[in-house]
Design a protein around this motif. Structure first.
Motif, mmCIF file in Angstrom:
data_model
loop_
_atom_site.group_PDB
_atom_site.id
_atom_site.type_symbol
_atom_site.label_atom_id
_atom_site.label_comp_id
_atom_site.label_asym_id
_atom_site.label_seq_id
_atom_site.Cartn_x
_atom_site.Cartn_y
_atom_site.Cartn_z
ATOM 1 N N HIS A 1 0.873 -1.227 0.051
ATOM 2 C CA HIS A 1 -0.026 0.094 0.128
ATOM 3 C C HIS A 1 0.888 1.196 -0.084
ATOM 4 O O HIS A 1 0.714 2.223 -0.583
ATOM 5 C CB HIS A 1 -0.809 -0.331 1.400
ATOM 6 C CG HIS A 1 -1.873 -0.911 1.250
ATOM 7 N ND1 HIS A 1 -2.636 -1.522 2.298
ATOM 8 C CD2 HIS A 1 -2.295 -1.686 0.081
ATOM 9 C CE1 HIS A 1 -3.380 -2.454 1.818
ATOM 10 N NE2 HIS A 1 -3.493 -2.672 0.533
ATOM 11 N N ARG B 1 -4.616 -1.409 -8.218
ATOM 12 C CA ARG B 1 -5.479 -2.447 -7.020
ATOM 13 C C ARG B 1 -6.233 -3.170 -7.504
ATOM 14 O O ARG B 1 -7.144 -2.859 -8.634
ATOM 15 C CB ARG B 1 -5.840 -1.506 -6.289
ATOM 16 C CG ARG B 1 -6.348 -2.386 -4.897
ATOM 17 C CD ARG B 1 -7.029 -1.619 -3.599
ATOM 18 N NE ARG B 1 -8.025 -0.956 -4.148
ATOM 19 C CZ ARG B 1 -9.117 -0.592 -3.215
ATOM 20 N NH1 ARG B 1 -8.684 -0.609 -2.173
ATOM 21 N NH2 ARG B 1 -10.210 -0.036 -3.949
ATOM 22 N N VAL C 1 -7.000 1.764 2.297
ATOM 23 C CA VAL C 1 -6.425 1.152 1.152
ATOM 24 C C VAL C 1 -6.283 2.156 0.075
ATOM 25 O O VAL C 1 -7.171 3.078 -0.377
ATOM 26 C CB VAL C 1 -7.173 0.191 0.775
ATOM 27 C CG1 VAL C 1 -6.597 -0.724 -0.479
ATOM 28 C CG2 VAL C 1 -7.760 -0.935 1.786
ATOM 29 N N LYS D 1 0.906 4.089 -2.811
ATOM 30 C CA LYS D 1 0.452 5.395 -2.366
ATOM 31 C C LYS D 1 1.644 6.402 -3.157
ATOM 32 O O LYS D 1 1.109 7.289 -3.690
ATOM 33 C CB LYS D 1 0.256 5.673 -1.125
ATOM 34 C CG LYS D 1 -0.091 6.900 -0.429
ATOM 35 C CD LYS D 1 -0.086 7.019 0.881
ATOM 36 C CE LYS D 1 -0.888 8.157 1.415
ATOM 37 N NZ LYS D 1 -1.034 8.182 2.865
#
Ligand SMILES: O=C(O)CCC(=O)C(=O)O
Ligand SMILES: [Fe+3]
Length: 697
Positions: free
Chosen positions: A480, A672, A666, A484
């Motif tokens: 994650h 994703r 998330v 990001k």
């Protein structure tokens, strides 16, 4: 009845230099009007005649040769066009054929430059400002106009509303609004805007293509007149190339030099995710299928398709949009013809589409084709580097230093990308993995004997999590956090273009105790990430073994409790330091990976320095495969974990920044998995997907 625009323009410019402002303004305005009328007439006639010639045309005796039938059609169409244009323009269409230079002037909005001066002299301030603005939009590098614009801005009596673009291409505004919504997770609004822009884009594309047919490049000063068939073929191929080129034209924002890559597929990439997020799986699937028309082997999208199929059931047949199917087929047909002509008749063609399948390009042209694609990519990159920064995607993140403050180009430092507790979790992950000995042994650093060096990839982290060696959530956090960062770097450096992972690892450098006295070396010698630095020659060679395809680098730091270990940038000589960055938890430094950013790391003389090192590429064919495997593992694991998780794993929604939460929300990146199951009450507080799927069926 319209006078030809080139004559009006010439007279207008003449009046301008004679300082006859009223006449100049009038003629220039008429020229612009005539030009747009001509384009409008061409578009309309092209469309009408394409239809007519398709249906009219006597079938002729069955025995008529293909030649007769072909020319019958061609002549009908030519006649139709001539007549239609003549009627609309009230004159012989050939009168309206302007020279290449004049055409270019109009494409570059040059007449508005003269016009704004004339209007200003006439004290028509409002009109002058909008003419100036219209010119400036397409010529942002024009220094004189930049000054003029600043003057206009300061001038009393100029209303903000006067800064109008008189030739606005509305779909850009809509598209950008869509991307903005997307970036702040407003997927419903994003989908609405992107659908609208897609519709407009496809219309604009047809317009652009229609104008190709009227085009006859003159100025081929060949002595020998080509024969009938050669002439027809040459002209036809030229029209095909012009039509193909339209995609670039449409995808180039006024005032920009390079086109937005893959503009049409990008719409589907974004739409797919947006629809998925708002729970409309049927539309998401349709967009995924449409995207796959361009990239049939895209693993990520194929995987999503499989998930949609499974969710929607076999009976719900998922197909791509019909207009896009036609679009792709037509484009492929044209490409085939062009490549055939290249192979047999020579010539050149810069294929505008990165998605053209390899099989379509004849063997003998493949090498050249690849070179072209690569050149195009680098050019885009160069241009991208001059462009302003995109809007930031995440709230709560700050830009601590930009290129200016870092004394270079394409450099940035963000803070608060991670919270303290997230850093702690990731450090725990590094430590736990370090204890396993296997594949992640504290080896001597490849760069210095005074440090140990440990690296953990995302895939390895998830594998270790699977067999329980490390905490599952910590491993997920690594994925994650890197996603990001990817989104942040993408939205900052390459807005509108997809940035792919090239390689990611969590890396710790630990000072070897008792070996630090009088140490002269660096933790990481000065280097550039995608080329071979040659400090003597003051050059950076983009050649193997460098990772040439890496376009952007990022380092997300996790701690600061160590001595030394700052990152620094230098000039090409590898010794003149231009900026330094002290690592700390949640700080992300990002920069373009080329020779403009040589960098190194000072010796770590006490303690342990951990960071997630990230490299990104713009070219999908170099996207990291391991990443996708890791994502598959994560999903599998999630499904298993879900069954055994207890209440304390469920965190309540609304916490978007992740500040207070042990697990970050998330990140909603494109990479994703879209079918990832959510826990009730998690994140955006939506229903579990099983329910959504049922609602739709
Ligand atoms: O860890 C850092 O600060 C920089 C590392 C680096 O430049 C690299 O691994 O290429
Ligand atoms: Fe580096």
């Amino acid at each position: 009845r319209q006078s030809p625009y080139d004559l009006l323009y010439a007279d207008g410019v003449r009046a301008y230099f004679a300082r006859d402002w009223p006449r100049a303004a009038e003629l220039l305005q008429r020229a612009l009007h005539s030009y747009s009328q001509l384009r409008e007439a061409r578009r309309a006639c092209q469309g009408r005649c394409a239809e007519e010639a398709g249906f009219a045309g006597s079938p002729g005796p069955a025995a008529a040769s293909w030649e007769t039938r072909f020319f019958d059609r061609v002549l009908q169409r030519a006649e139709c066009l001539g007549e239609c244009l003549g009627r609309r323009l009230g004159a012989e269409p050939s009168l309206h054929r302007a020279s290449r230079e004049i055409q270019e002037d109009f494409e570059q909005r040059e007449p508005y430059n003269y016009l704004q001066v004339a209007l200003f002299q006439l004290k028509k301030l409002d009109e002058a400002v909008s003419a100036a603005h219209t010119f400036f939009i397409a010529n942002p590098q024009h220094l004189q106009m930049r000054e003029d614009m600043e003057k206009y801005q300061r001038m009393a009596g100029v209303k903000p509303g006067s800064f109008r673009d008189l030739q606005a291409t509305p779909y850009w505004e809509v598209y950008e609004a869509g991307v903005q919504h997307y970036n702040v997770d407003e997927y419903l609004q994003a989908a609405v805007k992107l659908e609208e822009s897609l519709k407009e884009v496809l219309l604009a594309l047809e317009d652009c293509r229609a104008l190709c047919e009227g085009l006859q490049e003159d100025g081929t000063e060949e002595e020998m007149q080509p024969g009938l068939y050669e002439a027809i073929a040459a002209h036809y191929i030229q029209v095909l190339k012009c039509r193909q080129h339209c995609v670039l034209e449409i995808a180039t924002k006024p005032g920009r030099v390079s086109a937005t890559d893959d503009f049409i597929p990008a719409h589907f990439d974004l739409l797919q995710f947006a629809y998925d997020q708002v729970g409309n799986q049927a539309l998401a699937a349709e967009c995924a299928a449409s995207y796959l028309l361009f990239y049939p082997a895209d693993e990520m999208m194929l995987e999503k398709m499989r998930q949609y199929q499974a969710k929607l059931g076999e009976r719900a047949s998922v197909t791509a949009r019909e207009n896009i199917q036609r679009y792709v087929q037509r484009s492929l047909r044209e490409k085939k013809l062009i490549y055939y002509a290249l192979e047999h008749l020579g010539g050149t063609f810069n294929d505008p589409d990165p998605w053209t399948p390899d099989e379509l390009v004849p063997e003998s042209l493949k090498e050249k084709h690849r070179e072209n694609q690569e050149k195009q990519r680098l050019k885009n990159l160069d241009v991208g580097q001059q462009e302003q920064r995109g809007p930031l995607t995440f709230e709560g993140i700050t830009i601590t230093m930009d290129s200016l403050q870092l004394n270079g180009s394409q450099r940035v430092v963000f803070d608060r990308v991670l919270t303290d507790s997230e850093c702690k979790d990731l450090l725990r992950l590094a430590k736990a993995a370090g204890g396993t000995g296997d594949g992640y042994r504290g080896r001597q650093s490849p760069h210095t004997p005074h440090e140990r060096f440990e690296g953990l990839t995302v895939l390895r982290a998830l594998q270790l999590a699977q067999d329980g060696t490390v905490n599952w959530r910590d491993a997920k956090l690594l994925l994650h956090a890197s996603e990001k960062s990817r989104k942040i770097v993408e939205s900052y450096f390459t807005p509108g273009k997809r940035l792919h992972f090239s390689f990611t690892h969590l890396v710790c450098r630990t000072a070897v105790e008792g070996e630090q006295d009088g140490r002269m070396d660096l933790s990481h010698p000065v280097h550039a990430d995608n080329c071979l630095l040659d400090p003597e020659g003051k050059e950076c060679w983009r050649e193997p073994p460098a990772y040439m395809f890496r376009d952007y680098s990022g380092i997300l730091y996790l701690n600061d409790d160590f001595q030394g270990g700052s990152l620094f940038f230098t000039e090409l000589d590898a010794v003149t330091i231009t900026a330094q960055v002290r690592p700390k938890c949640g700080r992300l430094v990002a920069f373009s990976s080329g020779g403009e950013n040589p960098h190194g790391v000072w010796a770590v003389t006490r303690g342990r320095r951990c960071a997630i090192a990230l490299w990104y590429t713009l070219s999908p064919e170099h996207a990291e495969q391991e990443r996708m495997e890791a994502e598959v593992l994560m999903r599998q694991g999630d499904t298993e974990q879900e069954q055994s998780y207890t209440d304390d794993e469920v965190h309540v929604g609304a916490d978007r920044s992740g500040e207070a939460s042990p697990e970050p929300p998330v990140p909603k990146g494109r990479a994703r998995s879209t079918s990832q199951r959510r826990m009730p009450g998690s994140e955006s507080g939506q229903q579990p997907q099983e329910l959504q799927a049922r609602d739709e069926l």
